[in-house]
Design a protein around this motif. Structure first.
Motif, PDB file in Angstrom:
ATOM      1  N   ASN A  89      48.750  50.591  70.766  1.00 46.24           N
ATOM      2  CA  ASN A  89      47.553  51.433  70.723  1.00 46.24           C
ATOM      3  C   ASN A  89      47.674  52.454  69.584  1.00 46.24           C
ATOM      4  O   ASN A  89      48.433  53.419  69.683  1.00 46.24           O
ATOM      5  N   THR A  90      46.920  52.253  68.521  1.00 43.44           N
ATOM      6  CA  THR A  90      46.998  53.126  67.350  1.00 43.44           C
ATOM      7  C   THR A  90      46.548  54.542  67.678  1.00 43.44           C
ATOM      8  O   THR A  90      47.093  55.517  67.150  1.00 43.44           O
ATOM      9  N   PHE A  91      45.548  54.678  68.534  1.00 40.49           N
ATOM     10  CA  PHE A  91      45.077  56.010  68.916  1.00 40.49           C
ATOM     11  C   PHE A  91      46.184  56.796  69.609  1.00 40.49           C
ATOM     12  O   PHE A  91      46.373  57.996  69.337  1.00 40.49           O
ATOM     13  N   MET A  92      46.921  56.156  70.515  1.00 39.86           N
ATOM     14  CA  MET A  92      47.997  56.848  71.215  1.00 39.86           C
ATOM     15  C   MET A  92      49.110  57.260  70.252  1.00 39.86           C
ATOM     16  O   MET A  92      49.698  58.328  70.394  1.00 39.86           O
ATOM     17  N   ASP A  93      49.385  56.410  69.267  1.00 36.73           N
ATOM     18  CA  ASP A  93      50.382  56.774  68.250  1.00 36.73           C
ATOM     19  C   ASP A  93      49.933  58.017  67.487  1.00 36.73           C
ATOM     20  O   ASP A  93      50.735  58.923  67.206  1.00 36.73           O
ATOM     21  N   ALA A  94      48.640  58.060  67.140  1.00 38.13           N
ATOM     22  CA  ALA A  94      48.111  59.222  66.418  1.00 38.13           C
ATOM     23  C   ALA A  94      48.165  60.469  67.294  1.00 38.13           C
ATOM     24  O   ALA A  94      48.550  61.550  66.829  1.00 38.13           O
ATOM     25  N   GLY A 146      39.969  66.119  77.430  1.00 31.84           N
ATOM     26  CA  GLY A 146      39.445  64.812  77.054  1.00 31.84           C
ATOM     27  C   GLY A 146      37.930  64.825  77.064  1.00 31.84           C
ATOM     28  O   GLY A 146      37.304  65.823  77.426  1.00 31.84           O
ATOM     29  N   ILE A 147      37.351  63.711  76.696  1.00 36.22           N
ATOM     30  CA  ILE A 147      35.899  63.598  76.660  1.00 36.22           C
ATOM     31  C   ILE A 147      35.357  63.258  78.044  1.00 36.22           C
ATOM     32  O   ILE A 147      36.099  62.920  78.967  1.00 36.22           O
ATOM     33  N   ASP A 193      30.218  47.687  64.597  1.00 35.97           N
ATOM     34  CA  ASP A 193      28.949  48.361  64.340  1.00 35.97           C
ATOM     35  C   ASP A 193      29.023  49.861  64.607  1.00 35.97           C
ATOM     36  O   ASP A 193      28.325  50.637  63.954  1.00 35.97           O
ATOM     37  N   ALA A 194      29.836  50.262  65.569  1.00 36.33           N
ATOM     38  CA  ALA A 194      29.951  51.685  65.899  1.00 36.33           C
ATOM     39  C   ALA A 194      31.269  51.931  66.602  1.00 36.33           C
ATOM     40  O   ALA A 194      31.797  51.060  67.311  1.00 36.33           O
ATOM     41  N   VAL A 195      31.782  53.150  66.407  1.00 34.86           N
ATOM     42  CA  VAL A 195      33.011  53.589  67.058  1.00 34.86           C
ATOM     43  C   VAL A 195      32.725  54.927  67.743  1.00 34.86           C
ATOM     44  O   VAL A 195      32.162  55.833  67.125  1.00 34.86           O
ATOM     45  N   ILE A 196      33.108  55.033  69.017  1.00 39.26           N
ATOM     46  CA  ILE A 196      32.980  56.288  69.761  1.00 39.26           C
ATOM     47  C   ILE A 196      34.318  57.012  69.637  1.00 39.26           C
ATOM     48  O   ILE A 196      35.329  56.534  70.142  1.00 39.26           O
ATOM     49  N   ASP A 197      34.312  58.162  68.983  1.00 43.02           N
ATOM     50  CA  ASP A 197      35.563  58.847  68.664  1.00 43.02           C
ATOM     51  C   ASP A 197      35.697  60.139  69.451  1.00 43.02           C
ATOM     52  O   ASP A 197      34.702  60.786  69.790  1.00 43.02           O
ATOM     53  N   GLN A 198      36.975  60.539  69.729  1.00 41.06           N
ATOM     54  CA  GLN A 198      37.227  61.769  70.471  1.00 41.06           C
ATOM     55  C   GLN A 198      38.211  62.707  69.772  1.00 41.06           C
ATOM     56  O   GLN A 198      38.674  63.676  70.363  1.00 41.06           O
ATOM     57  N   ASN A 199      38.556  62.432  68.529  1.00 41.00           N
ATOM     58  CA  ASN A 199      39.338  63.327  67.678  1.00 41.00           C
ATOM     59  C   ASN A 199      40.676  63.720  68.300  1.00 41.00           C
ATOM     60  O   ASN A 199      40.819  64.773  68.932  1.00 41.00           O
ATOM     61  N   PRO A 200      41.707  62.895  68.104  1.00 40.34           N
ATOM     62  CA  PRO A 200      43.025  63.191  68.697  1.00 40.34           C
ATOM     63  C   PRO A 200      43.657  64.468  68.175  1.00 40.34           C
ATOM     64  O   PRO A 200      44.461  65.089  68.859  1.00 40.34           O
ATOM     65  N   ARG A 201      43.289  64.893  66.963  1.00 41.80           N
ATOM     66  CA  ARG A 201      43.864  66.124  66.409  1.00 41.80           C
ATOM     67  C   ARG A 201      43.434  67.337  67.260  1.00 41.80           C
ATOM     68  O   ARG A 201      44.252  68.186  67.600  1.00 41.80           O
ATOM     69  N   VAL A 202      42.157  67.387  67.606  1.00 41.91           N
ATOM     70  CA  VAL A 202      41.646  68.486  68.433  1.00 41.91           C
ATOM     71  C   VAL A 202      42.203  68.383  69.844  1.00 41.91           C
ATOM     72  O   VAL A 202      42.585  69.390  70.456  1.00 41.91           O
ATOM     73  N   ARG A 209      34.359  66.955  71.969  1.00 50.26           N
ATOM     74  CA  ARG A 209      33.072  66.375  71.581  1.00 50.26           C
ATOM     75  C   ARG A 209      33.176  64.856  71.411  1.00 50.26           C
ATOM     76  O   ARG A 209      34.163  64.348  70.878  1.00 50.26           O
ATOM     77  N   ILE A 210      32.139  64.159  71.861  1.00 47.81           N
ATOM     78  CA  ILE A 210      32.017  62.716  71.635  1.00 47.81           C
ATOM     79  C   ILE A 210      31.233  62.521  70.340  1.00 47.81           C
ATOM     80  O   ILE A 210      30.176  63.119  70.148  1.00 47.81           O
ATOM     81  N   GLN A 211      31.759  61.680  69.453  1.00 49.12           N
ATOM     82  CA  GLN A 211      31.083  61.434  68.184  1.00 49.12           C
ATOM     83  C   GLN A 211      30.919  59.945  67.952  1.00 49.12           C
ATOM     84  O   GLN A 211      31.874  59.174  68.071  1.00 49.12           O
ATOM     85  N   ALA A 212      29.692  59.541  67.628  1.00 41.70           N
ATOM     86  CA  ALA A 212      29.421  58.150  67.255  1.00 41.70           C
ATOM     87  C   ALA A 212      29.580  58.025  65.748  1.00 41.70           C
ATOM     88  O   ALA A 212      28.952  58.759  64.983  1.00 41.70           O
ATOM     89  N   ILE A 213      30.415  57.094  65.314  1.00 40.58           N
ATOM     90  CA  ILE A 213      30.698  56.914  63.892  1.00 40.58           C
ATOM     91  C   ILE A 213      30.250  55.515  63.464  1.00 40.58           C
ATOM     92  O   ILE A 213      30.571  54.517  64.120  1.00 40.58           O
ATOM     93  N   PHE A 214      29.512  55.498  62.361  1.00 36.86           N
ATOM     94  CA  PHE A 214      29.025  54.250  61.783  1.00 36.86           C
ATOM     95  C   PHE A 214      29.583  54.122  60.358  1.00 36.86           C
ATOM     96  O   PHE A 214      30.244  55.038  59.855  1.00 36.86           O
ATOM     97  N   ARG A 215      29.275  53.029  59.709  1.00 36.04           N
ATOM     98  CA  ARG A 215      29.765  52.835  58.343  1.00 36.04           C
ATOM     99  C   ARG A 215      29.266  53.947  57.419  1.00 36.04           C
ATOM    100  O   ARG A 215      29.967  54.382  56.507  1.00 36.04           O
ATOM    101  N   GLU A 216      28.062  54.458  57.685  1.00 37.88           N
ATOM    102  CA  GLU A 216      27.442  55.432  56.802  1.00 37.88           C
ATOM    103  C   GLU A 216      27.978  56.853  56.975  1.00 37.88           C
ATOM    104  O   GLU A 216      27.725  57.717  56.124  1.00 37.88           O
TER     105      GLU A 216
END
Length: 342
Positions: A74-79, A165-166, A296-305, A330-337
Protein backbone atom coordinates in the motif's frame (compact mmCIF):
# COMPACT_ATOMS: atom_id res chain seq x y z
CA UNK A 1 8.56 6.73 58.96
CA UNK A 2 9.16 7.86 55.41
CA UNK A 3 7.19 5.94 52.80
CA UNK A 4 9.06 3.41 50.67
CA UNK A 5 8.91 2.57 46.98
CA UNK A 6 6.94 -0.54 47.92
CA UNK A 7 4.38 1.64 49.73
CA UNK A 8 3.98 3.84 46.67
CA UNK A 9 3.64 0.83 44.37
CA UNK A 10 0.95 -0.69 46.58
CA UNK A 11 -1.05 2.53 46.84
CA UNK A 12 -0.75 3.38 43.15
CA UNK A 13 -1.47 -0.25 42.14
CA UNK A 14 1.66 -0.57 40.00
CA UNK A 15 4.90 -2.52 40.22
CA UNK A 16 7.95 -1.30 42.15
CA UNK A 17 9.82 -1.28 38.81
CA UNK A 18 7.26 1.20 37.44
CA UNK A 19 7.68 3.42 40.51
CA UNK A 20 11.45 3.32 40.06
CA UNK A 21 11.16 4.35 36.39
CA UNK A 22 8.87 7.25 37.30
CA UNK A 23 10.96 8.55 40.18
CA UNK A 24 14.12 8.39 38.06
CA UNK A 25 12.37 10.02 35.09
CA UNK A 26 12.97 7.13 32.71
CA UNK A 27 10.81 6.33 29.68
CA UNK A 28 8.49 3.36 29.37
CA UNK A 29 5.59 4.60 31.53
CA UNK A 30 2.64 6.35 29.97
CA UNK A 31 1.69 9.74 31.31
CA UNK A 32 -1.43 8.84 33.29
CA UNK A 33 0.37 6.12 35.20
CA UNK A 34 3.32 8.47 35.78
CA UNK A 35 0.99 11.12 37.20
CA UNK A 36 -0.71 8.60 39.50
CA UNK A 37 2.63 7.44 40.87
CA UNK A 38 3.86 11.00 41.44
CA UNK A 39 0.62 12.04 43.13
CA UNK A 40 0.80 8.99 45.39
CA UNK A 41 4.44 9.73 46.22
CA UNK A 42 3.50 13.30 47.15
CA UNK A 43 0.52 12.21 49.25
CA UNK A 44 2.65 9.71 51.16
CA UNK A 45 5.32 12.34 51.75
CA UNK A 46 7.97 10.66 49.61
CA UNK A 47 8.11 13.72 47.33
CA UNK A 48 7.48 17.34 48.19
CA UNK A 49 4.48 18.82 46.41
CA UNK A 50 6.57 21.94 46.04
CA UNK A 51 8.69 20.07 43.51
CA UNK A 52 5.81 20.65 41.10
CA UNK A 53 4.50 17.62 39.21
CA UNK A 54 1.54 18.86 37.22
CA UNK A 55 1.47 16.42 34.32
CA UNK A 56 3.42 18.72 31.99
CA UNK A 57 6.52 17.21 30.40
CA UNK A 58 9.67 18.00 32.34
CA UNK A 59 12.63 19.55 30.54
CA UNK A 60 14.54 16.68 28.99
CA UNK A 61 11.75 14.16 29.57
CA UNK A 62 11.07 11.94 26.56
CA UNK A 63 7.53 11.16 25.40
CA UNK A 64 7.26 7.94 23.43
CA UNK A 65 4.46 7.45 20.91
CA UNK A 66 3.83 4.44 18.68
CA UNK A 67 1.86 4.06 15.45
CA UNK A 68 0.52 0.74 14.13
CA UNK A 69 -0.13 0.69 10.38
CA UNK A 70 -0.90 -2.13 7.95
CA UNK A 71 2.10 -3.29 5.92
CA UNK A 72 2.19 -4.70 2.41
CA UNK A 73 2.14 -2.99 -0.99
CA UNK A 74 0.00 0.00 0.00
CA UNK A 75 1.79 3.12 -1.26
CA UNK A 76 -0.45 5.44 0.76
CA UNK A 77 0.46 3.67 4.01
CA UNK A 78 4.16 3.94 3.14
CA UNK A 79 3.72 7.68 2.59
CA UNK A 80 1.76 8.07 5.84
CA UNK A 81 4.47 6.20 7.78
CA UNK A 82 7.13 8.49 6.34
CA UNK A 83 5.20 11.63 7.24
CA UNK A 84 4.60 10.36 10.79
CA UNK A 85 8.34 9.85 11.27
CA UNK A 86 9.18 13.25 9.77
CA UNK A 87 6.65 15.10 11.92
CA UNK A 88 7.81 13.39 15.10
CA UNK A 89 11.50 14.00 14.35
CA UNK A 90 10.80 17.70 13.74
CA UNK A 91 9.68 18.03 17.37
CA UNK A 92 13.13 17.30 18.68
CA UNK A 93 14.74 14.72 20.96
CA UNK A 94 11.95 14.92 23.56
CA UNK A 95 9.71 12.88 21.20
CA UNK A 96 10.53 9.21 20.61
CA UNK A 97 8.26 7.94 17.83
CA UNK A 98 8.03 4.39 16.46
CA UNK A 99 6.09 3.23 13.40
CA UNK A 100 5.22 -0.48 13.23
CA UNK A 101 3.94 -2.10 10.02
CA UNK A 102 1.68 -5.09 10.75
CA UNK A 103 1.87 -7.43 7.79
CA UNK A 104 -1.36 -8.75 6.38
CA UNK A 105 -4.93 -8.24 7.55
CA UNK A 106 -4.31 -10.14 10.76
CA UNK A 107 -6.37 -8.98 13.76
CA UNK A 108 -4.51 -11.30 16.15
CA UNK A 109 -1.12 -9.85 15.18
CA UNK A 110 -2.46 -6.33 15.60
CA UNK A 111 -3.97 -7.15 18.99
CA UNK A 112 -0.73 -8.78 20.18
CA UNK A 113 1.26 -5.71 19.21
CA UNK A 114 -1.14 -3.40 21.04
CA UNK A 115 -0.90 -5.48 24.22
CA UNK A 116 2.87 -5.71 23.90
CA UNK A 117 3.15 -1.91 23.97
CA UNK A 118 1.59 -1.63 27.43
CA UNK A 119 4.08 -0.04 29.80
CA UNK A 120 6.46 0.77 26.94
CA UNK A 121 4.78 3.77 25.36
CA UNK A 122 2.87 6.91 26.31
CA UNK A 123 0.35 6.77 23.45
CA UNK A 124 -0.68 4.69 20.44
CA UNK A 125 -2.09 5.67 17.06
CA UNK A 126 -3.63 2.77 15.16
CA UNK A 127 -5.27 1.98 11.85
CA UNK A 128 -7.42 -0.77 13.26
CA UNK A 129 -9.48 -3.61 11.89
CA UNK A 130 -12.95 -3.49 13.46
CA UNK A 131 -12.62 -7.02 14.84
CA UNK A 132 -13.51 -8.45 18.29
CA UNK A 133 -9.88 -9.35 19.07
CA UNK A 134 -8.69 -5.84 18.23
CA UNK A 135 -11.53 -4.18 20.11
CA UNK A 136 -10.73 -6.18 23.24
CA UNK A 137 -7.06 -5.25 23.01
CA UNK A 138 -7.93 -1.55 22.71
CA UNK A 139 -10.32 -1.86 25.65
CA UNK A 140 -7.57 -3.42 27.74
CA UNK A 141 -4.84 -0.89 26.96
CA UNK A 142 -7.22 2.05 26.88
CA UNK A 143 -8.85 0.97 30.13
CA UNK A 144 -5.39 0.88 31.68
CA UNK A 145 -4.89 4.56 30.87
CA UNK A 146 -2.96 4.34 27.60
CA UNK A 147 -4.27 6.98 25.13
CA UNK A 148 -5.40 5.37 21.85
CA UNK A 149 -5.97 7.40 18.67
CA UNK A 150 -7.68 5.79 15.67
CA UNK A 151 -6.50 6.89 12.23
CA UNK A 152 -7.81 6.66 8.64
CA UNK A 153 -10.45 4.08 9.67
CA UNK A 154 -12.35 4.54 12.94
CA UNK A 155 -13.43 1.73 15.27
CA UNK A 156 -16.58 1.64 17.36
CA UNK A 157 -17.27 1.05 21.06
CA UNK A 158 -13.69 1.31 22.30
CA UNK A 159 -12.01 3.81 24.68
CA UNK A 160 -10.21 5.79 22.00
CA UNK A 161 -9.81 9.51 22.71
CA UNK A 162 -10.06 10.67 19.08
CA UNK A 163 -10.05 9.91 15.36
CA UNK A 164 -7.91 11.44 12.61
CA UNK A 165 -9.21 10.81 9.12
CA UNK A 166 -11.83 11.68 6.54
CA UNK A 167 -15.56 11.01 6.65
CA UNK A 168 -15.39 7.71 4.77
CA UNK A 169 -19.11 7.50 4.12
CA UNK A 170 -19.00 10.91 2.43
CA UNK A 171 -15.96 9.75 0.42
CA UNK A 172 -17.91 6.75 -0.85
CA UNK A 173 -20.82 8.99 -1.84
CA UNK A 174 -18.44 11.29 -3.73
CA UNK A 175 -16.95 8.32 -5.58
CA UNK A 176 -20.45 7.12 -6.53
CA UNK A 177 -21.46 10.58 -7.72
CA UNK A 178 -18.40 10.85 -9.96
CA UNK A 179 -18.67 7.34 -11.37
CA UNK A 180 -22.39 7.80 -12.03
CA UNK A 181 -21.72 11.04 -13.89
CA UNK A 182 -18.83 9.68 -15.95
CA UNK A 183 -20.17 6.26 -16.95
CA UNK A 184 -21.21 5.77 -20.58
CA UNK A 185 -24.94 5.29 -21.33
CA UNK A 186 -25.89 1.64 -21.62
CA UNK A 187 -22.91 0.38 -19.61
CA UNK A 188 -24.72 -0.08 -16.32
CA UNK A 189 -22.70 -2.83 -14.62
CA UNK A 190 -20.36 -1.66 -11.87
CA UNK A 191 -17.76 -3.55 -9.81
CA UNK A 192 -16.32 -2.79 -6.37
CA UNK A 193 -12.92 -3.70 -4.96
CA UNK A 194 -12.11 -3.42 -1.26
CA UNK A 195 -9.07 -4.10 0.86
CA UNK A 196 -11.11 -5.62 3.66
CA UNK A 197 -14.58 -4.78 4.90
CA UNK A 198 -13.21 -5.54 8.36
CA UNK A 199 -11.97 -1.96 8.14
CA UNK A 200 -14.85 0.21 9.21
CA UNK A 201 -13.62 2.88 6.80
CA UNK A 202 -13.92 0.53 3.82
CA UNK A 203 -17.36 -0.60 4.95
CA UNK A 204 -18.49 3.02 5.29
CA UNK A 205 -17.20 3.87 1.81
CA UNK A 206 -19.14 0.94 0.37
CA UNK A 207 -22.31 2.04 2.18
CA UNK A 208 -21.95 5.62 0.93
CA UNK A 209 -21.33 4.42 -2.63
CA UNK A 210 -24.34 2.09 -2.60
CA UNK A 211 -26.58 4.75 -1.10
CA UNK A 212 -25.89 7.40 -3.72
CA UNK A 213 -26.27 4.90 -6.55
CA UNK A 214 -29.69 3.94 -5.19
CA UNK A 215 -30.67 7.61 -4.80
CA UNK A 216 -29.29 9.16 -8.00
CA UNK A 217 -28.31 6.37 -10.41
CA UNK A 218 -30.84 3.53 -9.94
CA UNK A 219 -30.02 2.06 -13.38
CA UNK A 220 -26.49 1.19 -12.28
CA UNK A 221 -26.05 -2.33 -10.93
CA UNK A 222 -23.23 -3.59 -8.70
CA UNK A 223 -22.36 -7.03 -10.10
CA UNK A 224 -19.22 -7.83 -8.06
CA UNK A 225 -17.58 -6.93 -4.77
CA UNK A 226 -14.11 -8.41 -4.40
CA UNK A 227 -11.86 -8.13 -1.34
CA UNK A 228 -8.20 -8.01 -2.37
CA UNK A 229 -6.42 -7.27 0.95
CA UNK A 230 -4.87 -4.12 -0.59
CA UNK A 231 -2.45 -6.37 -2.47
CA UNK A 232 -1.31 -5.33 -5.95
CA UNK A 233 -0.95 -8.82 -7.43
CA UNK A 234 -4.22 -10.03 -6.00
CA UNK A 235 -5.93 -6.89 -7.34
CA UNK A 236 -4.52 -7.64 -10.78
CA UNK A 237 -5.68 -11.27 -10.70
CA UNK A 238 -9.19 -10.38 -9.51
CA UNK A 239 -9.56 -7.48 -11.96
CA UNK A 240 -8.43 -9.67 -14.86
CA UNK A 241 -10.97 -12.33 -13.90
CA UNK A 242 -13.68 -9.67 -13.65
CA UNK A 243 -12.93 -8.26 -17.11
CA UNK A 244 -12.92 -11.75 -18.61
CA UNK A 245 -16.28 -12.53 -17.00
CA UNK A 246 -18.05 -9.29 -17.97
CA UNK A 247 -17.77 -7.61 -21.35
CA UNK A 248 -20.11 -4.83 -20.28
CA UNK A 249 -18.47 -3.51 -17.09
CA UNK A 250 -18.96 0.24 -17.21
CA UNK A 251 -17.21 1.30 -14.02
CA UNK A 252 -14.91 0.18 -11.21
CA UNK A 253 -14.67 1.75 -7.77
CA UNK A 254 -11.67 0.68 -5.73
CA UNK A 255 -12.44 1.37 -2.06
CA UNK A 256 -8.93 0.64 -0.79
CA UNK A 257 -5.45 0.14 -2.24
CA UNK A 258 -4.34 -2.08 -5.12
CA UNK A 259 -4.89 0.52 -7.84
CA UNK A 260 -1.76 -0.63 -9.67
CA UNK A 261 -3.15 -4.12 -10.13
CA UNK A 262 -6.51 -2.91 -11.42
CA UNK A 263 -4.90 -0.40 -13.78
CA UNK A 264 -2.58 -3.07 -15.17
CA UNK A 265 -5.54 -5.38 -15.84
CA UNK A 266 -7.48 -2.60 -17.60
CA UNK A 267 -4.49 -1.75 -19.77
CA UNK A 268 -3.69 -5.35 -20.69
CA UNK A 269 -7.32 -6.05 -21.61
CA UNK A 270 -7.57 -2.92 -23.73
CA UNK A 271 -10.22 -1.42 -21.46
CA UNK A 272 -8.28 1.55 -20.05
CA UNK A 273 -10.18 4.77 -20.76
CA UNK A 274 -13.29 2.76 -21.60
CA UNK A 275 -14.17 1.54 -18.09
CA UNK A 276 -14.61 4.41 -15.63
CA UNK A 277 -12.11 3.87 -12.81
CA UNK A 278 -12.37 5.78 -9.52
CA UNK A 279 -10.05 5.07 -6.59
CA UNK A 280 -8.42 6.56 -3.52
CA UNK A 281 -5.18 8.36 -2.61
CA UNK A 282 -2.94 10.45 -4.82
CA UNK A 283 0.37 8.59 -5.11
CA UNK A 284 3.13 8.45 -7.70
CA UNK A 285 1.17 5.58 -9.31
CA UNK A 286 -2.34 7.06 -9.33
CA UNK A 287 -0.87 10.34 -10.59
CA UNK A 288 0.46 8.44 -13.61
CA UNK A 289 -2.87 6.68 -14.21
CA UNK A 290 -4.77 9.98 -14.09
CA UNK A 291 -2.42 11.46 -16.67
CA UNK A 292 -2.74 8.43 -18.96
CA UNK A 293 -6.52 8.31 -18.67
CA UNK A 294 -6.58 4.87 -17.03
CA UNK A 295 -8.07 6.43 -13.89
CA UNK A 296 -10.79 9.07 -14.06
CA UNK A 297 -10.71 10.41 -10.49
CA UNK A 298 -8.90 9.92 -7.21
CA UNK A 299 -10.39 10.71 -3.78
CA UNK A 300 -7.49 12.00 -1.69
CA UNK A 301 -7.09 12.61 2.06
CA UNK A 302 -3.59 14.15 2.24
CA UNK A 303 -1.36 11.91 4.38
CA UNK A 304 0.95 14.83 5.22
CA UNK A 305 -1.85 16.67 7.05
CA UNK A 306 -3.11 13.46 8.64
CA UNK A 307 0.33 12.64 10.01
CA UNK A 308 0.82 16.16 11.38
CA UNK A 309 -2.55 16.14 13.14
CA UNK A 310 -2.07 12.61 14.48
CA UNK A 311 1.33 13.41 16.02
CA UNK A 312 0.00 16.64 17.54
CA UNK A 313 -3.09 15.06 19.09
CA UNK A 314 -1.34 11.94 20.34
CA UNK A 315 1.45 13.94 21.96
CA UNK A 316 -1.09 16.15 23.75
CA UNK A 317 -2.95 13.11 25.08
CA UNK A 318 0.27 11.33 26.08
CA UNK A 319 1.34 14.41 28.05
CA UNK A 320 -2.08 14.79 29.67
CA UNK A 321 -2.59 18.13 27.95
CA UNK A 322 -5.69 19.57 26.34
CA UNK A 323 -5.86 18.18 22.78
CA UNK A 324 -5.80 20.80 20.03
CA UNK A 325 -9.06 21.66 18.28
CA UNK A 326 -8.17 20.63 14.74
CA UNK A 327 -10.37 20.97 11.63
CA UNK A 328 -11.57 17.72 10.02
CA UNK A 329 -9.44 16.17 7.29
CA UNK A 330 -10.66 17.45 3.94
CA UNK A 331 -11.80 15.13 1.14
CA UNK A 332 -10.49 16.21 -2.25
CA UNK A 333 -11.46 14.91 -5.69
CA UNK A 334 -8.48 14.98 -8.04
CA UNK A 335 -8.68 14.71 -11.81
CA UNK A 336 -6.08 14.92 -14.56
CA UNK A 337 -6.73 18.67 -14.85
CA UNK A 338 -6.10 19.57 -11.19
CA UNK A 339 -3.27 17.27 -10.05
CA UNK A 340 -1.35 19.25 -7.43
CA UNK A 341 2.40 19.68 -7.68
CA UNK A 342 4.47 17.34 -5.52
Amino acid sequence: MRATISDIAKEAEVSTATVDRVLNNRSGVHTRTRDRVLQTAERLGYLSAAAGHNGAPRPGAVTRIDFLLPGGTNTFMDALAGHLRTNAEARGPEVDAHVHLIEGFNPDALARKLLDLQGKTDGVGVIALDHPTVREAIREVGGGGLPVLTMVSDISHVPRFGYIGIDNRAAGRLAGHLLGRFIRPGHNNVALFAGSLSYRGHEEREMGFRNILAEEFPDLRIVELREVKDDTERSYTEASALLESYDDIGGIYNIGAGNRGIARALEEHGRAGEVVFVGHELTVHTRRYLLSGTMDAVIDQNPRVEARDAVERLLAAARNQQPPNLPPIRIQAIFRENIPET
